[in-house]
Every structure is written in structure tokens, then in C-alpha cells.
Design a protein around this motif. Structure first.
Motif, PDB file in Angstrom:
ATOM      1  N   ALA A 229       8.410  -2.328   1.394  1.00  0.00           N
ATOM      2  CA  ALA A 229       7.958  -1.389   2.425  1.00  0.00           C
ATOM      3  C   ALA A 229       6.701  -0.653   1.957  1.00  0.00           C
ATOM      4  O   ALA A 229       5.738  -0.493   2.718  1.00  0.00           O
ATOM      5  CB  ALA A 229       9.072  -0.408   2.764  1.00  0.00           C
ATOM      6  N   CYS A 230       6.704  -0.195   0.711  1.00  0.00           N
ATOM      7  CA  CYS A 230       5.533   0.513   0.181  1.00  0.00           C
ATOM      8  C   CYS A 230       4.318  -0.404   0.127  1.00  0.00           C
ATOM      9  O   CYS A 230       3.188   0.017   0.429  1.00  0.00           O
ATOM     10  CB  CYS A 230       5.831   1.060  -1.215  1.00  0.00           C
ATOM     11  SG  CYS A 230       6.955   2.470  -1.244  1.00  0.00           S
ATOM     12  N   ALA A 231       4.528  -1.664  -0.262  1.00  0.00           N
ATOM     13  CA  ALA A 231       3.413  -2.609  -0.321  1.00  0.00           C
ATOM     14  C   ALA A 231       2.844  -2.857   1.074  1.00  0.00           C
ATOM     15  O   ALA A 231       1.627  -2.978   1.241  1.00  0.00           O
ATOM     16  CB  ALA A 231       3.877  -3.922  -0.945  1.00  0.00           C
ATOM     17  N   ALA A 232       3.726  -2.916   2.070  1.00  0.00           N
ATOM     18  CA  ALA A 232       3.259  -3.112   3.446  1.00  0.00           C
ATOM     19  C   ALA A 232       2.419  -1.925   3.898  1.00  0.00           C
ATOM     20  O   ALA A 232       1.351  -2.093   4.499  1.00  0.00           O
ATOM     21  CB  ALA A 232       4.450  -3.307   4.374  1.00  0.00           C
ATOM     22  N   LYS A 233       2.883  -0.713   3.598  1.00  0.00           N
ATOM     23  CA  LYS A 233       2.106   0.455   4.005  1.00  0.00           C
ATOM     24  C   LYS A 233       0.802   0.529   3.226  1.00  0.00           C
ATOM     25  O   LYS A 233      -0.253   0.861   3.798  1.00  0.00           O
ATOM     26  CB  LYS A 233       2.900   1.741   3.825  1.00  0.00           C
ATOM     27  CG  LYS A 233       2.118   2.947   4.328  1.00  0.00           C
ATOM     28  CD  LYS A 233       2.962   4.151   4.635  1.00  0.00           C
ATOM     29  CE  LYS A 233       2.130   5.217   5.340  1.00  0.00           C
ATOM     30  NZ  LYS A 233       2.907   6.432   5.637  1.00  0.00           N
ATOM     31  N   ALA A 234       0.841   0.223   1.940  1.00  0.00           N
ATOM     32  CA  ALA A 234      -0.380   0.264   1.134  1.00  0.00           C
ATOM     33  C   ALA A 234      -1.428  -0.690   1.693  1.00  0.00           C
ATOM     34  O   ALA A 234      -2.627  -0.367   1.727  1.00  0.00           O
ATOM     35  CB  ALA A 234      -0.054  -0.091  -0.313  1.00  0.00           C
ATOM     36  N   ARG A 235      -0.991  -1.852   2.135  1.00  0.00           N
ATOM     37  CA  ARG A 235      -1.925  -2.832   2.687  1.00  0.00           C
ATOM     38  C   ARG A 235      -2.604  -2.295   3.946  1.00  0.00           C
ATOM     39  O   ARG A 235      -3.820  -2.414   4.109  1.00  0.00           O
ATOM     40  CB  ARG A 235      -1.170  -4.130   3.000  1.00  0.00           C
ATOM     41  CG  ARG A 235      -1.999  -5.178   3.708  1.00  0.00           C
ATOM     42  CD  ARG A 235      -1.234  -6.497   3.807  1.00  0.00           C
ATOM     43  NE  ARG A 235       0.122  -6.317   4.294  1.00  0.00           N
ATOM     44  CZ  ARG A 235       0.439  -6.165   5.582  1.00  0.00           C
ATOM     45  NH1 ARG A 235      -0.522  -6.152   6.501  1.00  0.00           N
ATOM     46  NH2 ARG A 235       1.691  -6.037   5.955  1.00  0.00           N
ATOM     47  N   VAL A 236      -1.820  -1.671   4.824  1.00  0.00           N
ATOM     48  CA  VAL A 236      -2.380  -1.138   6.069  1.00  0.00           C
ATOM     49  C   VAL A 236      -3.302   0.046   5.786  1.00  0.00           C
ATOM     50  O   VAL A 236      -4.400   0.155   6.341  1.00  0.00           O
ATOM     51  CB  VAL A 236      -1.251  -0.734   7.036  1.00  0.00           C
ATOM     52  CG1 VAL A 236      -1.824  -0.073   8.283  1.00  0.00           C
ATOM     53  CG2 VAL A 236      -0.417  -1.947   7.426  1.00  0.00           C
ATOM     54  N   VAL A 237      -2.860   0.944   4.910  1.00  0.00           N
ATOM     55  CA  VAL A 237      -3.652   2.131   4.589  1.00  0.00           C
ATOM     56  C   VAL A 237      -4.974   1.738   3.934  1.00  0.00           C
ATOM     57  O   VAL A 237      -6.028   2.321   4.217  1.00  0.00           O
ATOM     58  CB  VAL A 237      -2.848   3.081   3.673  1.00  0.00           C
ATOM     59  CG1 VAL A 237      -3.738   4.167   3.089  1.00  0.00           C
ATOM     60  CG2 VAL A 237      -1.692   3.697   4.444  1.00  0.00           C
ATOM     61  N   THR A 238      -4.936   0.745   3.053  1.00  0.00           N
ATOM     62  CA  THR A 238      -6.157   0.309   2.384  1.00  0.00           C
ATOM     63  C   THR A 238      -7.182  -0.215   3.384  1.00  0.00           C
ATOM     64  O   THR A 238      -8.389   0.013   3.244  1.00  0.00           O
ATOM     65  CB  THR A 238      -5.832  -0.777   1.341  1.00  0.00           C
ATOM     66  OG1 THR A 238      -4.910  -0.239   0.382  1.00  0.00           O
ATOM     67  CG2 THR A 238      -7.083  -1.231   0.624  1.00  0.00           C
ATOM     68  N   ALA A 239      -6.695  -0.893   4.415  1.00  0.00           N
ATOM     69  CA  ALA A 239      -7.600  -1.459   5.419  1.00  0.00           C
ATOM     70  C   ALA A 239      -8.117  -0.409   6.400  1.00  0.00           C
ATOM     71  O   ALA A 239      -9.189  -0.576   6.983  1.00  0.00           O
ATOM     72  CB  ALA A 239      -6.888  -2.574   6.184  1.00  0.00           C
ATOM     73  N   ASP A 240      -7.366   0.686   6.576  1.00  0.00           N
ATOM     74  CA  ASP A 240      -7.729   1.684   7.598  1.00  0.00           C
ATOM     75  C   ASP A 240      -7.186   3.041   7.166  1.00  0.00           C
ATOM     76  O   ASP A 240      -6.209   3.539   7.719  1.00  0.00           O
ATOM     77  CB  ASP A 240      -7.155   1.257   8.957  1.00  0.00           C
ATOM     78  CG  ASP A 240      -7.491   2.219  10.081  1.00  0.00           C
ATOM     79  OD1 ASP A 240      -8.447   3.012   9.929  1.00  0.00           O
ATOM     80  OD2 ASP A 240      -6.799   2.190  11.110  1.00  0.00           O
ATOM     81  N   GLU A 241      -7.854   3.654   6.177  1.00  0.00           N
ATOM     82  CA  GLU A 241      -7.313   4.865   5.559  1.00  0.00           C
ATOM     83  C   GLU A 241      -7.147   6.016   6.545  1.00  0.00           C
ATOM     84  O   GLU A 241      -6.165   6.749   6.495  1.00  0.00           O
ATOM     85  CB  GLU A 241      -8.226   5.307   4.403  1.00  0.00           C
ATOM     86  CG  GLU A 241      -7.704   6.524   3.664  1.00  0.00           C
ATOM     87  CD  GLU A 241      -8.586   6.920   2.491  1.00  0.00           C
ATOM     88  OE1 GLU A 241      -8.267   7.921   1.825  1.00  0.00           O
ATOM     89  OE2 GLU A 241      -9.612   6.230   2.251  1.00  0.00           O
ATOM     90  N   ARG A 242      -8.099   6.184   7.467  1.00  0.00           N
ATOM     91  CA  ARG A 242      -8.084   7.360   8.347  1.00  0.00           C
ATOM     92  C   ARG A 242      -7.672   7.054   9.787  1.00  0.00           C
ATOM     93  O   ARG A 242      -7.972   7.799  10.704  1.00  0.00           O
ATOM     94  CB  ARG A 242      -9.447   8.047   8.313  1.00  0.00           C
ATOM     95  CG  ARG A 242      -9.718   8.703   6.965  1.00  0.00           C
ATOM     96  CD  ARG A 242     -11.004   9.476   6.925  1.00  0.00           C
ATOM     97  NE  ARG A 242     -11.113  10.208   5.676  1.00  0.00           N
ATOM     98  CZ  ARG A 242     -10.735  11.464   5.498  1.00  0.00           C
ATOM     99  NH1 ARG A 242     -10.214  12.132   6.511  1.00  0.00           N
ATOM    100  NH2 ARG A 242     -10.877  12.051   4.333  1.00  0.00           N
ATOM    101  N   GLU A 243      -6.980   5.959   9.945  1.00  0.00           N
ATOM    102  CA  GLU A 243      -6.375   5.602  11.231  1.00  0.00           C
ATOM    103  C   GLU A 243      -7.399   5.552  12.369  1.00  0.00           C
ATOM    104  O   GLU A 243      -7.229   6.162  13.421  1.00  0.00           O
ATOM    105  CB  GLU A 243      -5.233   6.566  11.585  1.00  0.00           C
ATOM    106  CG  GLU A 243      -4.298   6.017  12.646  1.00  0.00           C
ATOM    107  CD  GLU A 243      -3.075   6.885  12.870  1.00  0.00           C
ATOM    108  OE1 GLU A 243      -2.817   7.224  14.020  1.00  0.00           O
ATOM    109  OE2 GLU A 243      -2.382   7.225  11.884  1.00  0.00           O
ATOM    110  N   THR A 244      -8.462   4.809  12.135  1.00  0.00           N
ATOM    111  CA  THR A 244      -9.434   4.579  13.201  1.00  0.00           C
ATOM    112  C   THR A 244      -9.191   3.245  13.894  1.00  0.00           C
ATOM    113  O   THR A 244      -9.852   2.916  14.875  1.00  0.00           O
ATOM    114  CB  THR A 244     -10.869   4.594  12.641  1.00  0.00           C
ATOM    115  OG1 THR A 244     -10.986   3.580  11.636  1.00  0.00           O
ATOM    116  CG2 THR A 244     -11.191   5.954  12.048  1.00  0.00           C
TER     117      THR A 244
END
Length: 372
Positions: A229-244
Motif C-alpha cells: 500500500a505504501c509503495a502504491a501511494k509513493a508511486r502516485v505521490v512521486t508522479a504528482d506531489e501536489r495533486e494537480t
């Protein structure tokens, strides 16, 4: 650094100069002093926690810091969602200043999602920005709120409407802390684990179905589920840190869920993860109604959530539910609303979530009225 008990899993969040590790171990709190002394020599620490976690986990953390000679001060607030408020933010920020913590010192968020959000926001604004460390003690915080840098407090207008993006320097997820959770609070955190499978990883969802018993009872699959779960979130956050962009996918179930939390008063009547569980079921049902997703997927998802002890319908919320109009008012305050247009995370099936902008409010209102 050679730890007495090496972590079971380490997940790296590669954000350049803001990169950090998520350390997952059964004794992460007991080894916190070793990590912090190595990473932040000479720093002092302000520990933000709540009354319940202070009783259960704070002594372990203090022993670990003391063993390494690390100076610290404790800031304890009442437990519960009500602490994500202006008043408690003021309390924490003033306590940081009163303790003469400097900009190169750090805050430690010891607790669940409420404490992580509150302490992280305080760190973001105290002395115009201090570093902080997340030590999440709930399953929900370990797999979701401690990772990704979202911090904030609630407003009478809605949940998490005031805050800042502020990444932690380190996350220490202690598996043994989960043993203190009630079955209800563990299940609420598990809703956020399921979410990652429903967004874009159907194999993970199927794996959760097959391994839920071991996850629930603390076998090796629990640590693996948290790491995945953490790896999945890390992947998404890395691609779009500020939710744009695609980071908004992490809000699957949250538009409905946050509205339900608001109308139930951010109380024990409906925990955050329970709201997310109902929200995910509603998002899949709404998608099926629009002809986007197969209805059999909705049934499979709801069956797994129910097996985990989670609510899936509006009728599962105790007490009288606010009118649909009130729910729609809460949805209209969601952070994903743009120029007054509703944005929802919808789905084409398990692992096939997508962002749908300009959703017809009338269709949502009619759907909710039918779901009542």
C-alpha cells in the motif's frame, strides 16, 4: 547504522531533495532513537501526540530517545477528530515556540491520522517551516495519511480544507502498535489498503481477498500489505506531489466519504475509514448506474468490505442521516470541486479508477436519494 532489529520492509519515496524512507518494523518505535540520532545529529524534538497514544506508546518512544541522549518535549492534545481544529493548531504551534524549538529541530507526529495531519501542519508553519517525522500508530495512518505530505485541519465548511503540502523526513511504521487497535479501528484503516487495489491494481485486490485472514490476525501478510500500500501511494505521490493530476485518484471514495463524515459531525458515529468504505461502494454503484462499470464488480467489492467488518451502505450509518440536500452541500465543498463543477473518482471496474470532471449534480443527488 546497524539496528538491533532491522526493518521488515523499507519503501523509498523518491522526491529529490524531499525524498524519504518509510520503515516498516514490529519495533519501529523502540528503534526510533537510533534512526533519529543518525539522521539528525544535535537536533531536539517536539513530540506531538494525543492522550490515548501517550498512554499506550509514548513511554516506548521516550525510552528510545533517552537511550541516545536526544532532547525532547511532549505536546499532548485530546484524542479524536475534533483536535484537527484551529484551537489545537494554535496550542501545538505555541507549545513549539514556548519550548524554544528552533528551525533546525524537528517535530515527531506520534499517533494516527489526526495527529499526523495536525503536527505536520504545525511543522509547516512554525518558524516558517520545520522538518517533522511521522510515527503512525494506526493502520490508516501507516498506509495513507503519514505518506505523501498532506497536512491540515478541518473547517466547519468541510474536512481538510485548511492545510499545506509538507513532506516528512522519515516515516516509522510500528507494526506492534497495531495490536492496540480495536477491530473497528483496524477495519477502518483496512479500507484505505483496499483502495489501492481498486484504483489501479486489481491483482492487489485479489491478493487482499485471498490473504485477508492473515492480514487481520497479524501474520506476515500484514506487513506485506502495508508495504505494498505504501509503495502504491509513493508511486502516485512521486508522479504528482501536489495533486494537480492523477494524485486525485487517491481520493477514490473520499468525496462521498468526507461529506458523510461532515454530516455525522466528525464523530465516532462514522470513522474516516468507514466513510471511505461506504464512499468506495457508492462510487462503484454510481459508476455502474452510469453504465461505466460492471455491477458484479460492485457486489464483489462490497462483499470483501463487509467481510472486513466495514459498512458499505448509507443504511449502515447509525442514527438518522441528514437530508440529501445537506449531503450535496457538503459535496460541493470538496477540494476537488473546480469552478463550481463536481469532480468524482469513478471506475470502469476493479483496478480501473479514473477522474471524471463536470459530473452532473442532479444525477448525484438522484443517486443518493435512491441509495437512502
Amino acid at each position: 547504522m546497524s539496528l538491533q532489529h532491522p526493518p521488515l520492509h523499507t519503501v523509498h519515496v523518491p522526491l529529490g531533495e524531499r525524498a524519504y524512507d518509510i520503515v516498516i518494523a514490529p519495533d519501529a518505535i523502540d528503534s526510533a532513537g537510533e534512526h533519529l540520532a543518525e539522521m539528525f545529529p544535535g537536533a531536539r524534538f517536539g513530540i506531538v501526540t494525543d492522550e490515548n497514544v501517550a498512554a499506550a506508546q509514548l513511554p516506548r518512544l521516550l525510552r528510545s530517545l533517552d537511550a541516545k541522549g536526544l532532547m525532547h518535549t511532549e505536546i499532548v492534545v485530546p484524542a479524536g477528530e475534533a483536535s484537527k481544529s484551529w484551537d489545537r493548531l494554535h496550542t501545538v504551534a505555541e507549545a513549539v515556540l514556548a519550548a524554544r524549538l528552533e528551525r533546525n529541530d524537528l517535530l515527531i507526529a506520534l499517533g494516527g491520522g489526526v495527529i499526523g495531519d495536525l503536527a505536520g501542519f504545525a511543522a509547516a508553519i512554525a518558524r516558517r517551516g520545520m522538518d517533522f517525522v511521522q510515527v503512525p500508530t494506526s493502520l490508516l495512518a501507516q498506509v495513507d495519511s503519514s505518506v505523501g505530505g498532506k497536512t491540515g485541519i478541518n473547517s466547519p465548511h468541510g474536512k481538510n480544507l485548511l492545510g499545506a503540502f509538507h513532506q516528512p523526513r522519515l516515516v516509522l511504521a510500528d507494526l506492534s502498535a497495531l495490536e492496540t487497535l480495536s477491530p473497528r479501528h483496524f477495519a477502518a484503516g483496512y479500507a484505505e489498503v483496499v483502495k489501492y487495489g481498486l484504483i489501479d491494481d486489481e491483482d492487489f485486490f485479489f491478493w487482499l481477498e485471498a490473504n485477508f485472514n492473515e492480514i487481520a490476525h497479524g501474520g506476515p501478510a500484514r506487513a506485506e500489505a502495508i508495504a505494498r500500500a505504501c509503495a502504491a501511494k509513493a508511486r502516485v505521490v512521486t508522479a504528482d506531489e501536489r495533486e494537480t493530476g492523477d494524485r486525485a485518484l487517491l481520493n477514490l471514495g473520499h468525496t462521498f466519504g468526507h461529506a458523510l463524515e461532515k454530516v455525522t459531525g466528525y464523530s465516532d458515529r462514522l470513522l474516516h475509514g468507514e466513510g471511505v468504505a461506504i464512499g468506495m461502494a457508492l462510487a462503484h454503484r454510481f459508476s455502474a448506474r452510469l453504465g461505466l462499470a460492471p455491477s458484479q464488480d460492485t457486489g464483489r467489492i462490497e462483499a470483501h468490505l463487509k467481510n472486513a467488518g466495514l459498512p458499505t451502505t448509507l443504511a449502515d450509518i447509525p442514527g438518522d442521516l441528514a437530508p440529501t440536500e445537506t449531503l450535496m452541500d457538503a459535496i460541493a465543498q470538496d477540494k476537488k470541486v473546480s469552478r463550481g463543477k463536481l469532480t468524482f473518482i469513478l471506475t470502469r471496474g476493479i483496478g480501473k479508477a479514473f477522474i471524471e470532471r463536470n459530473v452532473d449534480p442532479a444525477a448525484v443527488s438522484a443517486f443518493l436519494e435512491d441509495m437512502r
